[in-house]
Design a protein around this motif. Sequence first.
Motif, PDB file in Angstrom:
ATOM      1  N   UNK A  36       0.752  -1.333  -0.010  1.00  0.00           N
ATOM      2  CA  UNK A  36       0.230   0.123  -0.015  1.00  0.00           C
ATOM      3  C   UNK A  36       1.031   1.207  -0.017  1.00  0.00           C
ATOM      4  N   UNK A  37       1.412   1.529  -1.219  1.00  0.00           N
ATOM      5  CA  UNK A  37       2.610   2.407  -1.082  1.00  0.00           C
ATOM      6  C   UNK A  37       1.965   4.054  -1.101  1.00  0.00           C
ATOM      7  N   UNK A  38       0.885   4.103  -1.292  1.00  0.00           N
ATOM      8  CA  UNK A  38       0.291   5.683  -1.158  1.00  0.00           C
ATOM      9  C   UNK A  38       0.145   5.978   0.256  1.00  0.00           C
ATOM     10  N   UNK A  39      -0.467   5.014   1.196  1.00  0.00           N
ATOM     11  CA  UNK A  39      -0.397   5.112   2.369  1.00  0.00           C
ATOM     12  C   UNK A  39       1.058   4.981   3.141  1.00  0.00           C
ATOM     13  N   UNK A  40       1.856   4.435   2.434  1.00  0.00           N
ATOM     14  CA  UNK A  40       3.291   4.309   3.369  1.00  0.00           C
ATOM     15  C   UNK A  40       3.692   5.870   3.062  1.00  0.00           C
ATOM     16  N   UNK A  41       3.607   6.216   1.748  1.00  0.00           N
ATOM     17  CA  UNK A  41       4.146   7.595   1.413  1.00  0.00           C
ATOM     18  C   UNK A  41       3.552   8.933   2.314  1.00  0.00           C
ATOM     19  N   UNK A  42       2.399   8.694   2.470  1.00  0.00           N
ATOM     20  CA  UNK A  42       1.474   9.762   3.329  1.00  0.00           C
ATOM     21  C   UNK A  42       2.072   9.496   4.688  1.00  0.00           C
ATOM     22  N   UNK A  43       2.506   8.325   5.393  1.00  0.00           N
ATOM     23  CA  UNK A  43       2.689   8.190   6.754  1.00  0.00           C
ATOM     24  C   UNK A  43       4.132   8.572   6.942  1.00  0.00           C
ATOM     25  N   UNK A  44       5.044   8.273   5.793  1.00  0.00           N
ATOM     26  CA  UNK A  44       6.349   8.840   6.113  1.00  0.00           C
ATOM     27  C   UNK A  44       6.425  10.377   5.898  1.00  0.00           C
ATOM     28  N   UNK A  45       5.757  10.785   5.103  1.00  0.00           N
ATOM     29  CA  UNK A  45       5.662  12.337   4.983  1.00  0.00           C
ATOM     30  C   UNK A  45       5.229  13.138   6.357  1.00  0.00           C
ATOM     31  N   UNK A  46       4.197  12.391   6.958  1.00  0.00           N
ATOM     32  CA  UNK A  46       3.464  13.077   8.086  1.00  0.00           C
ATOM     33  C   UNK A  46       4.665  12.879   9.328  1.00  0.00           C
ATOM     34  N   UNK A  47       5.458  11.891   9.461  1.00  0.00           N
ATOM     35  CA  UNK A  47       6.385  11.502  10.368  1.00  0.00           C
ATOM     36  C   UNK A  47       7.562  12.617   9.927  1.00  0.00           C
ATOM     37  N   UNK A  48       7.941  13.122   8.965  1.00  0.00           N
ATOM     38  CA  UNK A  48       8.783  13.905   8.367  1.00  0.00           C
ATOM     39  C   UNK A  48       8.372  15.331   9.060  1.00  0.00           C
ATOM     40  N   UNK A  49       7.112  15.930   8.854  1.00  0.00           N
ATOM     41  CA  UNK A  49       6.776  16.816   9.326  1.00  0.00           C
ATOM     42  C   UNK A  49       6.811  17.338  10.544  1.00  0.00           C
ATOM     43  N   UNK A  50       6.854  16.128  11.497  1.00  0.00           N
ATOM     44  CA  UNK A  50       6.942  16.164  12.950  1.00  0.00           C
ATOM     45  C   UNK A  50       8.481  16.148  13.284  1.00  0.00           C
ATOM     46  N   UNK A  51       9.213  15.449  12.405  1.00  0.00           N
ATOM     47  CA  UNK A  51      10.621  15.283  12.721  1.00  0.00           C
ATOM     48  C   UNK A  51      11.496  15.320  11.355  1.00  0.00           C
ATOM     49  N   UNK A  52      11.740  16.508  10.761  1.00  0.00           N
ATOM     50  CA  UNK A  52      12.582  16.799   9.534  1.00  0.00           C
ATOM     51  C   UNK A  52      13.894  16.123   9.609  1.00  0.00           C
TER      52      UNK A  52
END
Length: 351
Positions: free
Chosen positions: A288-304
């Motif tokens: 589920x690559x779209x969900x994976x990309x979205x979660x990783x992006x959300x993690x990077x917003x919290x911790x760049x």
Amino acid sequence: MKQFLFLIGGLAAGFTAQAQTDTVRASTLPPAQLAEKYYNSGVAKFNNKSYQAALQDFDKALSVKKDFTPAYYNRAATRYELKQYAPAVQDYNEAIRLDPNSFTAWYGRAQAEQAQGQAAEAEKDYGKVTELKPDYAVAWYDRGALRFEKGDYQAALGDFTQAIKVDSKYAYAWHDRASTQRQLGNMAAAINDYTEALRHNPDLHVALLNRAAAKRRNKDLQGALADYNDYLRRRSDDPVGYLGRGTARYEAKDYKGAIEDLSHALKLKPDYALALNNRAAAYLKQENYKAAADDASAALKINPQYAEAYLNRGHAREMLRDAGGACQDWRRAAELGLESGTSYAAASGCE
């Protein structure tokens, strides 16, 4: 803080007998007994947590009797409770000057120094306590905790071991020795110590959580999952527990269960970057690559600066046919210290 308060005996019988009224005028008492009167009043007020009033009484006692060692000690303890750490240290200095063999004064000064961030001074004073009173387990434990915090794990291990020798039922010493063993890579020893901590204090839930983590690192996934289950039955509101069990389920290739746990962790703590990144990894396993990309992006917003999140987003972007984005993420992961970022970038033909 572990307080030691000393109560001096009441006024001499002769003076009590002279008093025919309900009270005695303090000014009629000899200096030594006047100091004791104020002192005992201060102790009573301290025990009632009336710290400002206690402080005033100890001040009065010392104004009458300058070398009143217990008054210096207890005024220091009162100042500690009031978070007046520097003045507390000064009073402990006087108590130690007057009675250098008082282990309680050395211990109190160590506590006040530690509260001020003076770790080196506190460590030295805890050491003095262990010299004066080797059977005082808490001093060994507190020095071990300081040494653990600064990364001196071998020295911390020795202190926690000594605390356990003095008090074999000291659950927190067993627990912290276990955590030290984990830092030293001794997983089997850590598991044994966490088990001892729980034997002596079954309500020490953190030991159960940490034993689960040690079992997971020791490749005992079933044992880890059993401990996580037990912990979450007790602490169903802790996102760390769900993160740990989700990670164990991921390692056991139960990706669906991992996503469920990590999602629960995120309900409890929406800004949990680690849970977002780990769920991204589980989504990758489910393709589920779209969900994976979205979660990783959300993690990077919290911790760049989250290198693993860049790596996972790179994998997701590669599968989403975003080659440029994947290369950019892998390079960034490499810049942040993940060598595998360089490897993936090279293997994918990134310029």
